[in-house]
Design an enzyme around this catalytic site. Structure first.
Site, PDB file in Angstrom:
ATOM      1  N   ASP A 216      22.191  44.618  79.253  1.00 39.07           N
ATOM      2  CA  ASP A 216      21.856  44.853  77.790  1.00 39.07           C
ATOM      3  C   ASP A 216      21.165  43.428  77.278  1.00 39.07           C
ATOM      4  O   ASP A 216      20.949  42.538  78.193  1.00 39.07           O
ATOM      5  CB  ASP A 216      23.121  45.041  77.007  1.00 39.07           C
ATOM      6  CG  ASP A 216      23.047  45.932  75.604  1.00 39.07           C
ATOM      7  OD1 ASP A 216      21.754  45.877  75.258  1.00 39.07           O
ATOM      8  OD2 ASP A 216      23.540  46.685  75.138  1.00 39.07           O
TER       9      ASP A 216
ATOM     10  N   HIS B  11      17.743  44.125  66.561  1.00 37.10           N
ATOM     11  CA  HIS B  11      17.849  45.253  65.580  1.00 37.10           C
ATOM     12  C   HIS B  11      16.851  44.903  64.440  1.00 37.10           C
ATOM     13  O   HIS B  11      16.969  45.522  63.442  1.00 37.10           O
ATOM     14  CB  HIS B  11      19.305  45.175  64.975  1.00 37.10           C
ATOM     15  CG  HIS B  11      20.133  45.776  66.031  1.00 37.10           C
ATOM     16  ND1 HIS B  11      21.621  46.315  65.597  1.00 37.10           N
ATOM     17  CD2 HIS B  11      20.277  46.009  67.193  1.00 37.10           C
ATOM     18  CE1 HIS B  11      22.250  46.858  66.721  1.00 37.10           C
ATOM     19  NE2 HIS B  11      21.356  46.681  67.627  1.00 37.10           N
TER      20      HIS B  11
ATOM     21  N   GLU C 163      24.684  54.361  72.831  1.00 40.62           N
ATOM     22  CA  GLU C 163      25.315  52.996  72.687  1.00 40.62           C
ATOM     23  C   GLU C 163      25.311  52.326  71.318  1.00 40.62           C
ATOM     24  O   GLU C 163      26.556  51.652  71.069  1.00 40.62           O
ATOM     25  CB  GLU C 163      24.613  52.079  73.709  1.00 40.62           C
ATOM     26  CG  GLU C 163      25.581  50.733  74.048  1.00 40.62           C
ATOM     27  CD  GLU C 163      25.130  49.513  72.872  1.00 40.62           C
ATOM     28  OE1 GLU C 163      25.864  48.760  72.901  1.00 40.62           O
ATOM     29  OE2 GLU C 163      24.213  49.574  72.116  1.00 40.62           O
ATOM     30  N   GLU C 164      24.444  52.580  70.436  1.00 40.97           N
ATOM     31  CA  GLU C 164      24.384  51.947  69.263  1.00 40.97           C
ATOM     32  C   GLU C 164      25.167  52.483  68.206  1.00 40.97           C
ATOM     33  O   GLU C 164      25.486  51.982  67.137  1.00 40.97           O
ATOM     34  CB  GLU C 164      22.940  52.192  68.481  1.00 40.97           C
ATOM     35  CG  GLU C 164      21.938  51.372  69.560  1.00 40.97           C
ATOM     36  CD  GLU C 164      22.188  49.810  69.367  1.00 40.97           C
ATOM     37  OE1 GLU C 164      22.915  49.293  68.916  1.00 40.97           O
ATOM     38  OE2 GLU C 164      21.282  49.152  70.351  1.00 40.97           O
TER      39      GLU C 164
ATOM     40  N   ASP D 110      15.945  46.217  72.546  1.00 40.09           N
ATOM     41  CA  ASP D 110      17.382  46.391  72.765  1.00 40.09           C
ATOM     42  C   ASP D 110      17.428  47.948  72.851  1.00 40.09           C
ATOM     43  O   ASP D 110      17.444  48.623  71.921  1.00 40.09           O
ATOM     44  CB  ASP D 110      18.099  45.816  71.604  1.00 40.09           C
ATOM     45  CG  ASP D 110      19.600  46.461  71.709  1.00 40.09           C
ATOM     46  OD1 ASP D 110      19.867  46.958  72.551  1.00 40.09           O
ATOM     47  OD2 ASP D 110      20.289  46.140  70.401  1.00 40.09           O
TER      48      ASP D 110
ATOM     49  N   HIS E 292      21.510  50.949  78.254  1.00 43.30           N
ATOM     50  CA  HIS E 292      21.480  52.104  77.311  1.00 43.30           C
ATOM     51  C   HIS E 292      19.863  52.554  76.945  1.00 43.30           C
ATOM     52  O   HIS E 292      18.941  51.520  76.594  1.00 43.30           O
ATOM     53  CB  HIS E 292      22.473  52.046  76.116  1.00 43.30           C
ATOM     54  CG  HIS E 292      21.819  50.948  75.043  1.00 43.30           C
ATOM     55  ND1 HIS E 292      21.171  51.062  74.066  1.00 43.30           N
ATOM     56  CD2 HIS E 292      22.208  49.715  75.017  1.00 43.30           C
ATOM     57  CE1 HIS E 292      20.955  50.104  73.314  1.00 43.30           C
ATOM     58  NE2 HIS E 292      21.516  48.964  73.880  1.00 43.30           N
TER      59      HIS E 292
END
Lengths: 340, 341
Positions: A230, A314, A207-208, A175, A67
């Site tokens: 990922d 994150h 995606e998130e 990420d 992603h």
């Protein structure tokens, strides 16, 4: 190309979910020697086909997904003082909010700082603010702010990629830009090879916020096999070793009731045969990755996950080891090279 | 040199309390030949700048060179760096930030377990300092020790940028802003002989200024500082302390000092007459080297002139250029008028 150099181009690009264009363009530029693809305005996805694609049905199609979007914020309100109020886009870590530097992707890119109640007015300075408590200071009056920023504009943290010791690096949005980097390196390794399969890259959007791009992207590509690349958790102090992989120990091959056991084993076999370090990531149902959408696309797709171990997911200071990206690319290239 | 170019150079230097050497070297290189300079035993610079006129009174103008940061206290078997704060740092602003460690300028990030694995209160409470650590990319204590030693200084990694049109964002504006103003005053020259002190260790309890004020033994002192501005929507009007773009801040009282009334009034009168914007603090908050200087020896008449600064003691301090210009103008004018009292 050097992996850190690839990350240096991908990570700083803006790509908060729903606003992936800039990041997609950075990836497309790096991919241009290996095939053809384009950003799709409708979905935010970028589908990229490796040269040598046969559309007559003579070749099966492998979809490699990573992603392109990143977590961030969306502007919901501009105060009379010109401060921005925001809502989270994706899973925001409240521990990293205060005093972080951000970019607002408005009519022009505007820099800002995240703030909340000052410490001298805080009865309990151990309590972390909620995203709904924070303000973004952009140094503009409300009048000027409203000229440049529209409600709904996205915001991302800023942190230029940096090298740590060895091959470790830290940046925002690793990420899943490191997954995108692994796919770019996979095509680099396969350059000029004659393959028995079509290779499609899906640089998926959103995606998130719930794997939305993978759903439409897998539908469009109609793959026979799909691999979701990922990041996953790397052990660090405070973590439970049983829940994590480790940095520098290679790609984490997923095994889960929702994934194709056949593909998991093929990847393990491929890694063993080619002397590529790998780790296993055992899950007990859905995977929390794009694989969850791709497995049930159209009439069903054999899918597996390959994850790059990462610390501090994150946060603006995500950490990975570039050797894990390189080994992920080696594993994917060897695997695809062997497909009939 | 332009005062803002100088501020950027100063903010980019790393110098936590007790490790001000690099800041000192920079300042010494800039004032060489312009002042009579001594460095005192604690590391503060005492610079006598000769003016056109003589006076039997002594004026000391002071700013501190140190900034808040951290110090390395332990290296774990995993090669992670444990640390303690140096100066007052809000524990809520540390996680996920990038830092630079020691003379070798080793880059690291402040980490912890992933968001996805937090349980219960961990999600809503700041991670206490003793649970935080810095990851420099090392895997073992032995590897980490090749790059980092116990006692090494740690600074926030800096990104000095302009916000909006005329606001600046950086670490260490507290108190490199004061240092930049003093360097500008020295460059422009002074009316009367003036002692400029660039002092150490303000952030851990006004230590450098205590010694420097004794040595200079002034009659008057002006402290140049950065002070908390809480003019953000999360603060009600009465709790904003001071505001950006409202001018130089002159306080009547803070947590360390009840300021001299004559100088307080003179500062506002000077501002009015010279069209320099001046504001006061609307809360008794903060403190600075005035706390040590005003009670040095038999007592010193002291004023503090500060630039209002949002998010003090963070890597993202924000000031307005206009306010720093006001601080500079007021400091220049007040330093003349004090001799005419």
């Amino acid at each position: 190309m050097d992996t850190f150099e690839i990350i240096s181009r991908l990570s700083p690009a803006f790509g908060v979910s729903g606003e992936e264009r800039q990041a997609a363009d950075a990836a497309l530029e790096l991919l241009s020697p290996y095939g053809e693809g384009a950003f799709d305005k409708k979905t935010g996805n970028t589908v990229f086909w490796r040269f040598g694609r046969e559309t007559d049905g003579s070749k099966k199609t492998v979809l490699l997904d990573a992603h392109i979007d990143e977590i961030g914020f969306i502007v919901t309100y501009i105060t009379d003082d010109g401060f921005l109020k925001v809502a989270p886009v994706g899973g925001i870590d409240r521990r990293m909010l205060l005093a972080s530097e951000v970019t607002v992707f408005g009519k022009e890119c505007v820099r800002g700082v995240i703030t909340s109640t000052p410490p001298h007015l805080e009865k309990d300075n151990k309590q972390l603010p909620e995203v709904s408590d924070i303000y973004i200071d952009i140094g503009y009056t409300a009048e000027k702010a409203k000229k440049v920023i529209t409600l709904g504009d996205k915001v991302s943290v800023v942190n230029a990629p940096v090298k740590l010791l060895g091959d470790r690096i830290s940046a925002k949005a690793l990420d899943d830009r490191c997954g995108v980097a692994a796919l770019i390196k996979t095509l680099e390794l396969l350059k000029g090879e004659s393959l028995d399969v079509n290779v499609a890259l899906l640089l998926s959007s959103k995606e998130e916020i719930g794997e939305m791009g993978a759903k439409t992207g897998a539908f469009d590509i109609k793959p026979d096999i799909a691999i979701a690349v990922d990041v996953s958790f790397a052990y660090t102090q405070g973590e439970d070793r049983e829940e994590c992989g480790e940095l520098e120990k290679g790609p984490m091959i997923g095994i889960s009731p929702s994934l194709s056991r056949e593909l998991s084993h093929s990847l393990i076999e491929c890694a063993e045969k080619n002397g590529i370090p790998y780790q296993l990531e055992i899950m007990n149902g859905k995977t929390g990755t794009n694989a969850d959408e791709m497995t049930v696309s159209r009439g069903g797709v054999k899918t597996v996950t390959v994850s790059i171990p990462q610390r501090y997911m994150h946060t603006p200071a995500e950490v990975i080891d570039t050797k894990d990206i390189d080994n992920t690319a080696r594993l994917l290239a060897c695997f695809i090279g062997g497909l009939k | 040199m332009d005062m803002f170019t100088e501020l950027e150079a100063l903010c980019n230097i790393n110098g936590i309390s007790g490790d001000e050497g690099r800041v000192r070297d920079y300042i010494l290189s800039q004032i060489e030949g312009r002042c009579e300079v001594t460095v005192d035993p604690l590391g503060s610079i005492i610079a006598l700048c000769k003016g056109k006129k003589k006076s039997d009174k002594k004026l000391m103008i002071s700013a501190h060179m140190d900034e808040v940061g951290f110090i390395v206290t332990y290296i774990t078997s995993d090669g992670l760096i444990k640390f303690a704060p140096v100066g007052g740092i809000d524990p809520r602003i540390v996680f996920g930030k990038r830092v630079v460690i020691g003379d070798k300028q080793i880059c690291g990030v402040v980490g912890g377990k992933a968001l996805h694995h937090l349980e219960g209160e961990e999600k809503s409470r700041a991670v206490p300092f003793d649970k935080l650590y810095i990851d420099i990319g090392a895997d073992s204590k032995e590897q980490a020790e090749r790059y980092v030693s116990l006692g090494d200084s740690i600074c926030f990694d800096n990104n000095y940028i302009t916000l909006g049109k005329d606001r600046l964002k950086s670490k260490a504006i507290d108190d490199r802003a004061g240092c930049a103003v003093m360097l500008d005053m020295i460059r422009q020259g002074v009316e009367y002989d003036t002692f400029f002190t660039f002092v150490v260790q303000e952030e851990i309890g006004l230590r450098g200024s205590t010694a420097a004020a004794y040595t200079v033994a002034p009659d008057y002192a002006i402290v140049l500082e950065a002070t908390t501005a809480a003019d953000i929507p999360a603060s009600s009007d009465d709790k904003r302390v001071c505001e950006l773009d409202k001018g130089a801040v002159v306080s009547f009282m803070d947590r360390s000092t009840l300021y001299d009334k004559t100088l307080y009034s003179l500062a506002f009168e000077t501002g009015r007459q010279e069209n320099i914007p001046v504001q006061t603090k609307t809360m008794v908050a903060g403190g600075n080297d005035a706390g040590a200087i005003h009670r040095s020896r038999g007592g010193v008449m002291t004023a503090a002139i500060s630039v209002p600064c949002r998010y003090l003691h963070s890597p993202s301090c924000v000031i307005s250029k206009n306010d720093l210009v006001s601080v500079r103008a007021l400091a220049g004018e007040l330093s003349k008028r004090i001799f005419e009292l």
